[in-house]
Design an enzyme around this catalytic site. Structure first.
Site, PDB file in Angstrom:
ATOM      1  N   GLY A  94      75.297  67.092  14.583  1.00 62.64           N
ATOM      2  CA  GLY A  94      74.022  67.774  14.384  1.00 62.64           C
ATOM      3  C   GLY A  94      74.127  69.247  14.051  1.00 62.64           C
ATOM      4  O   GLY A  94      73.177  70.003  14.279  1.00 62.64           O
ATOM      5  N   ASN A  99      74.070  70.537  11.123  1.00 60.03           N
ATOM      6  CA  ASN A  99      73.025  70.811  10.117  1.00 60.03           C
ATOM      7  C   ASN A  99      71.646  70.872  10.749  1.00 60.03           C
ATOM      8  O   ASN A  99      70.823  71.711  10.373  1.00 60.03           O
ATOM      9  CB  ASN A  99      73.043  69.748   9.012  1.00 60.03           C
ATOM     10  CG  ASN A  99      74.057  70.053   7.935  1.00 60.03           C
ATOM     11  OD1 ASN A  99      73.856  70.932   7.111  1.00 60.03           O
ATOM     12  ND2 ASN A  99      75.181  69.331   7.961  1.00 60.03           N
ATOM     13  N   LEU A 121      72.973  57.874   9.859  1.00 59.41           N
ATOM     14  CA  LEU A 121      73.829  56.848   9.244  1.00 59.41           C
ATOM     15  C   LEU A 121      73.181  55.486   9.041  1.00 59.41           C
ATOM     16  O   LEU A 121      73.820  54.581   8.502  1.00 59.41           O
ATOM     17  CB  LEU A 121      75.109  56.688  10.082  1.00 59.41           C
ATOM     18  CG  LEU A 121      75.898  57.990  10.258  1.00 59.41           C
ATOM     19  CD1 LEU A 121      77.196  57.725  11.012  1.00 59.41           C
ATOM     20  CD2 LEU A 121      76.184  58.645   8.913  1.00 59.41           C
ATOM     21  N   ASN A 135      67.815  63.206   2.034  1.00 63.95           N
ATOM     22  CA  ASN A 135      69.106  63.073   2.722  1.00 63.95           C
ATOM     23  C   ASN A 135      70.089  64.065   2.123  1.00 63.95           C
ATOM     24  O   ASN A 135      69.994  64.406   0.943  1.00 63.95           O
ATOM     25  CB  ASN A 135      69.637  61.649   2.512  1.00 63.95           C
ATOM     26  CG  ASN A 135      71.010  61.443   3.136  1.00 63.95           C
ATOM     27  OD1 ASN A 135      71.246  61.802   4.287  1.00 63.95           O
ATOM     28  ND2 ASN A 135      71.933  60.874   2.374  1.00 63.95           N
ATOM     29  N   HIS A 166      74.156  64.431   1.369  1.00 68.41           N
ATOM     30  CA  HIS A 166      75.395  63.653   1.325  1.00 68.41           C
ATOM     31  C   HIS A 166      76.543  64.615   1.016  1.00 68.41           C
ATOM     32  O   HIS A 166      76.408  65.469   0.136  1.00 68.41           O
ATOM     33  CB  HIS A 166      75.298  62.566   0.248  1.00 68.41           C
ATOM     34  CG  HIS A 166      76.479  61.664   0.249  1.00 68.41           C
ATOM     35  ND1 HIS A 166      76.630  60.654   1.171  1.00 68.41           N
ATOM     36  CD2 HIS A 166      77.590  61.642  -0.526  1.00 68.41           C
ATOM     37  CE1 HIS A 166      77.778  60.044   0.960  1.00 68.41           C
ATOM     38  NE2 HIS A 166      78.386  60.619  -0.065  1.00 68.41           N
ATOM     39  N   ASP A 173      72.322  56.138  -0.470  1.00 65.15           N
ATOM     40  CA  ASP A 173      72.746  57.223  -1.380  1.00 65.15           C
ATOM     41  C   ASP A 173      72.336  57.025  -2.831  1.00 65.15           C
ATOM     42  O   ASP A 173      72.997  57.533  -3.730  1.00 65.15           O
ATOM     43  CB  ASP A 173      74.281  57.410  -1.308  1.00 65.15           C
ATOM     44  CG  ASP A 173      74.763  57.663   0.104  1.00 65.15           C
ATOM     45  OD1 ASP A 173      74.041  58.339   0.856  1.00 65.15           O
ATOM     46  OD2 ASP A 173      75.851  57.174   0.458  1.00 65.15           O
TER      47      ASP A 173
HETATM   48  C1  GAR Z   1      77.278  66.220   7.034  1.00 71.10           C
HETATM   49  O1  GAR Z   1      78.386  66.705   6.324  1.00 71.10           O
HETATM   50  C2  GAR Z   1      76.430  65.321   6.168  1.00 71.10           C
HETATM   51  O2  GAR Z   1      76.451  65.675   4.821  1.00 71.10           O
HETATM   52  C3  GAR Z   1      77.105  63.990   6.378  1.00 71.10           C
HETATM   53  O3  GAR Z   1      77.436  63.954   7.737  1.00 71.10           O
HETATM   54  C4  GAR Z   1      77.729  65.282   8.170  1.00 71.10           C
HETATM   55  C5  GAR Z   1      76.977  65.529   9.461  1.00 71.10           C
HETATM   56  O4  GAR Z   1      77.392  66.739  10.036  1.00 71.10           O
HETATM   57  N1  GAR Z   1      76.243  62.905   5.998  1.00 71.10           N
HETATM   58  C6  GAR Z   1      76.705  61.763   5.512  1.00 71.10           C
HETATM   59  O5  GAR Z   1      77.895  61.509   5.388  1.00 71.10           O
HETATM   60  C7  GAR Z   1      75.625  60.754   5.115  1.00 71.10           C
HETATM   61  N2  GAR Z   1      76.179  59.686   4.333  1.00 71.10           N
HETATM   62  P1  GAR Z   1      76.541  67.402  11.193  1.00 71.10           P
HETATM   63  O6  GAR Z   1      76.196  66.281  12.179  1.00 71.10           O
HETATM   64  O7  GAR Z   1      77.437  68.424  11.805  1.00 71.10           O
HETATM   65  O8  GAR Z   1      75.300  67.981  10.572  1.00 71.10           O
END
Ligand code: GAR
Length: 195
Positions: free
Chosen positions: A15, A17, A88, A105, A107, A148
């Site tokens: 989390g 982001n 996810l 989303n 990616h 995606d």
């Molecule tokens: C992020 O890099 C996001 O882009 C990716 O998971 C990470 C979560 O990081 N998302 C995917 O791979 C979706 N297919 P975080 O939990 O530290 O924000």
């Protein structure tokens, strides 16, 4: 005065982001982050939500796919936009329908490459490094019923050097995400970007 747009963030893991988005907009009046939703009761994002004093909602597979309680919760908070930040699971049809072109989303690669089921987090970066790609990046896109595949809203790139590993690439990608994702969200929900 117009009320600011209200967003919900969905996250399954760390989390970082979600935290970045919360901190970027805190006190600005640009938008309100109403709640953080997670499918994972052990996710660190829930601890971040607690520290940031943001409500959190946890749900399981049955609740998400066989009831409409998550949608009812979103409605009760008058959420306008759903932001997936490291979430996810596929979004079920009843939520897609209720939030048409209002779910986005992020990616951690340059879609359409390195996307699809099972392509998330470190798995993406490992695949990109294994293919000796000269560059990678981030993609923000609308969410539809496939992993995606929705329309692309924004991409940013970074180069990959010989010495990069999946870990160093992940760090570069996170920096791109922290820099651009809040701005893309702002432009979209305030109507600056084309929708
Ligand atoms: C992020 O890099 C996001 O882009 C990716 O998971 C990470 C979560 O990081 N998302 C995917 O791979 C979706 N297919 P975080 O939990 O530290 O924000």
């Amino acid at each position: 005065m117009m009320t600011p747009p209200r967003i919900a963030v969905f996250a399954s893991g760390s989390g970082s982001n979600a935290q970045r988005i919360a901190e970027y907009f805190a006190g600005t009046g640009i938008l309100e982050l109403k709640a953080i939703y997670s499918n994972n009761a052990d996710a660190y994002v829930l601890e971040r939500a607690r520290i940031l004093d943001i409500p959190s909602v946890v749900f399981n597979r049955d609740t998400f796919y066989k009831t409409t309680s998550v949608l009812e919760d979103l409605k009760s908070r008058e959420v306008d936009w759903i932001i997936l930040a490291g979430f996810l699971w596929l979004i079920p049809d009843y939520i897609l329908h209720a939030f048409k072109q209002r779910i986005i989303n992020i990616h951690p690669a340059l879609l359409p490459a390195y996307g699809g089921k099972g392509m998330y987090g470190m798995k993406v970066h490992q695949a990109v490094i294994a293919s000796a790609e000269p560059e990678s990046g981030i993609t923000v896109h609308y969410v539809n019923e496939h992993y995606d595949e929705g329309d692309i809203i924004f991409q940013a790139r970074c180069s990959i050097h010989n010495r990069d590993t999946a870990e160093t690439l992940a760090a570069k990608i996170h920096l791109l995400e922290y820099e651009y994702f809040p701005k893309v969200i702002q432009d979209l929900v305030t109507g600056l970007a084309k929708q």
